[in-house]
Design an enzyme around this catalytic site. Structure first.
Site, PDB file in Angstrom:
ATOM      1  N   SER B 140       1.869  40.947  38.352  1.00  0.00           N
ATOM      2  CA  SER B 140       1.557  42.330  38.325  1.00  0.00           C
ATOM      3  C   SER B 140       3.242  42.983  36.679  1.00  0.00           C
ATOM      4  O   SER B 140       3.447  41.570  36.454  1.00  0.00           O
ATOM      5  CB  SER B 140       2.543  42.283  39.683  1.00  0.00           C
ATOM      6  N   ARG B 210       9.744  52.856  49.680  1.00  0.00           N
ATOM      7  CA  ARG B 210       8.539  52.089  49.995  1.00  0.00           C
ATOM      8  C   ARG B 210       7.297  51.917  50.426  1.00  0.00           C
ATOM      9  O   ARG B 210       6.021  51.570  49.990  1.00  0.00           O
ATOM     10  CB  ARG B 210       9.761  51.290  51.367  1.00  0.00           C
ATOM     11  N   ASP B 312      -7.653  47.621  42.151  1.00  0.00           N
ATOM     12  CA  ASP B 312      -6.586  47.671  41.717  1.00  0.00           C
ATOM     13  C   ASP B 312      -6.693  48.729  41.700  1.00  0.00           C
ATOM     14  O   ASP B 312      -6.506  48.382  39.720  1.00  0.00           O
ATOM     15  CB  ASP B 312      -5.920  46.349  41.387  1.00  0.00           C
ATOM     16  N   HIS B 345      -3.852  46.226  44.613  1.00  0.00           N
ATOM     17  CA  HIS B 345      -2.932  45.603  44.200  1.00  0.00           C
ATOM     18  C   HIS B 345      -2.968  44.685  44.380  1.00  0.00           C
ATOM     19  O   HIS B 345      -2.517  43.571  44.413  1.00  0.00           O
ATOM     20  CB  HIS B 345      -1.748  46.445  43.054  1.00  0.00           C
ATOM     21  N   ASP B 346      -2.785  44.882  45.813  1.00  0.00           N
ATOM     22  CA  ASP B 346      -1.914  43.392  46.496  1.00  0.00           C
ATOM     23  C   ASP B 346      -2.949  42.016  46.639  1.00  0.00           C
ATOM     24  O   ASP B 346      -2.378  40.918  46.696  1.00  0.00           O
ATOM     25  CB  ASP B 346      -1.712  43.877  48.265  1.00  0.00           C
TER      26      ASP B 346
END
Lengths: 380, 380
Positions: B140, B210, B312, B345-346
């Protein structure tokens, strides 16, 4: 139109002494068979078409779609636009007085569902003397209402036109709604929904909610094309043109989002935002059928047109296809168009020749059907 | 490690008398040729691997990837984790004292870029006596730093491992960052970034930031699989199980997001959030080459491994492929793996056998190269 009698709601609560704001376009024929009901989405109203004589920039929100000679032709159809309960554009909503207490509803306005809105719309049609709609039509959340009409009042709908919609929200859809709601509810000016008494508006929260919404309405591609990485105003004196600031506007996309957020916070009601996003979350006709959408849609008896847009990632074509499949499982008459459009979810409000032509053709078919029945009736 | 001398920054400002928090794992070999620098993303630190003896749940953020016998094998490599300037996990940041004023930096902390972080990391390597890295690696935003290393200090990098990254942010990426920043900046407890003096923390804004982040880290599919439309606690007495509330938690996904937001707001610094998202926005090596990424990457001379993940949507495979293409245009040695993983993405932080094996093989190759050179050096 005023309604005195209490409307029972899905939550178990009810609402009485309420108003529905509505507009009509064109003329109801003698058979009362040419009525088309238009259902609105989050940020829209009963003002679906035309302009107000004395107001600049007062085009109805679907004015490109509805009007004389347009795809939904008001020379042929009697079109009804109605503002939903809980909205902030004319019908009774959280900013109005609760008849029991004489106080502004605020957060005490009853939670509304898509099903409740449809029932309220049905009462309006009763009052207008319309037993059956030639069509019910809507995009996005409006499409959910159109779909729900076919399940709650199947005998009152001949055609349903469901555009850029879904049979329920995904977890991601709910997640975006929830972030927007939290932004509003945690704004110190929200006062648990009773901000009217405090003479303030939770504008910070509304701005954030609208910014999030806007991102999900547009496709990644169209954002890149419209804004890309363009700076609002490059500075001189360094290699990049960046002003190197964490809080100032640097990129055009930031400027655009801030502007949209500011504008929205000036006119949209915070409690309405919560109510409407919750109605979206709750809609799920398959829920009471163990998640079986085909079983849920068995009640529908009308004919359908569904339209989706390839770049819509909020309500993707796959979601429309779920509805199409469930209707076909029930051997219903379904037309489906997947429009290759770059604009994301917003495409349902924009001019796209293929999209407009699909809707135009479909309504021409409805008109032919109605005309044939009138002719047959006259001959009999 | 303390650095007294001012570090010139891309903005034209500079920072002096600062600390960098770092950790090392394994042993630097006699040739000093086995060092691997790990760059972190938004919510991470120098603590990349291992656990602290006296602390439960203190695993490093990339502990599945880095350690003895792991893909980045600390029995072979000397791994360095460093916390970036402006962060809130040990290195000098907005919550520390400005040496000129003796006051907490707050919003006066200088704007940092990826390039600035890389230069600060290079100084750390100087102090550690490491002239050249066997590899620089990150996911990232960390991948952006790894890529930038190859452009700023091409002679100091043998391999770059760039995971789930992009050559710059899209308009949509910037848009999500901007909404998060606005939520923080418009929180009345932000006090223009000087909230420390007021003894408050803009937790509302941090929570919203968040929550937005979390939505973009996960794929739509994995959200549906993990949460779907599950209710946190269905009520009895109606057909749906809904509690019909606009403000209470109804769905599991809401509960999850609120929990993540609450947790984050307890430990993350608001000014750090602004700084780090801005560094993301600003990164764009092609910018000074008229948008020509191939021209920008011509400076890179090392070998590359790029990894992306199919689901992602924050940093999609297409973005990694842009980098791969630009490197191939320059005839660089590039390996690229597109991992079919459901986690969005995680995924770059999660265990995926194929992903782990790709990285393991690549580092085995690096180890073979280094070992061959050492053997050749000993023979000469």
């Amino acid at each position: 139109m005023h309604f005195e009698t209490a409307l029972p709601l899905q939550s178990g609560a009810s609402i009485r002494d309420y108003h529905l704001a509505y507009e009509t376009y064109g003329h109801l024929n003698a058979d009362k068979s040419n009525a088309v009901l238009i259902c609105h989405a989050l940020n829209a109203s009963h003002h679906v078409a035309g302009v107000y004589a004395d107001q600049a920039k007062s085009e109805g929100w679907w004015n490109n779609m509805i009007g004389p000679g347009k795809p939904v032709d008001t020379d042929r159809f009697f079109v009804i636009g109605v503002n939903n309960l809980g909205s902030c554009f004319g019908s009774t909503g959280p900013m109005h007085l609760h008849p029991d207490t004489g106080q502004v509803y605020g957060a005490d306005f009853p939670v509304m569902t898509v099903e409740d809105w449809v029932n309220a719309q049905a009462r309006l049609l009763d009052a207008l003397g319309i037993a059956q709609l030639a069509a019910v039509m809507g995009g996005s959340l409006g499409g959910m209402q159109a779909l729900s009409w076919t399940l709650q009042h199947p005998e009152r709908v001949r055609h349903a036109v469901v555009v850029a919609s879904a049979p329920n929200l995904t977890a991601e859809n709910i997640a975006f709604n929830e972030v927007a709601r939290r932004a509003i509810v945690t704004d110190p000016d929200f006062h648990e929904g009773h901000f009217y008494q405090h003479g303030v508006i939770p504008k910070r929260g509304l701005r954030i909610a609208r910014m999030i919404g806007h991102i999900t309405y547009l496709s990644d591609d169209v954002m890149n094309e419209k804004f890309g990485r363009q700076l609002r105003e490059a500075v001189t004196g360094n290699d990049t043109g960046y002003r190197y600031s964490t809080q100032d506007v640097e990129f055009q996309i930031e400027s655009y989002l801030r502007y949209q957020g500011d504008k929205f916070s000036e006119y949209f009601d915070a409690n309405t935002y919560l109510l409407i996003t919750r109605a979206l979350d709750y809609f799920d006709p398959a829920r009471q059928h163990g998640g079986d959408l085909s079983a849920a849609l068995a009640r529908a008896s009308c004919k359908f047109l569904l339209v989706s847009f390839t770049t819509d990632w909020r309500f993707s074509p796959a979601r429309s296809r779920e509805v199409v499949k469930a209707l076909l499982d029930n051997r219903r008459d379904v037309s489906y168009a997947e429009i290759d459009a770059p604009h994301g979810h917003d495409a349902f409000l924009l001019d796209d020749a293929r999209y407009m032509n699909v809707v135009r053709s479909y309504f021409a078919r409805i008109h032919t059907e109605i005309s044939a029945e009138i002719a047959a009736g006259a001959a009999a």
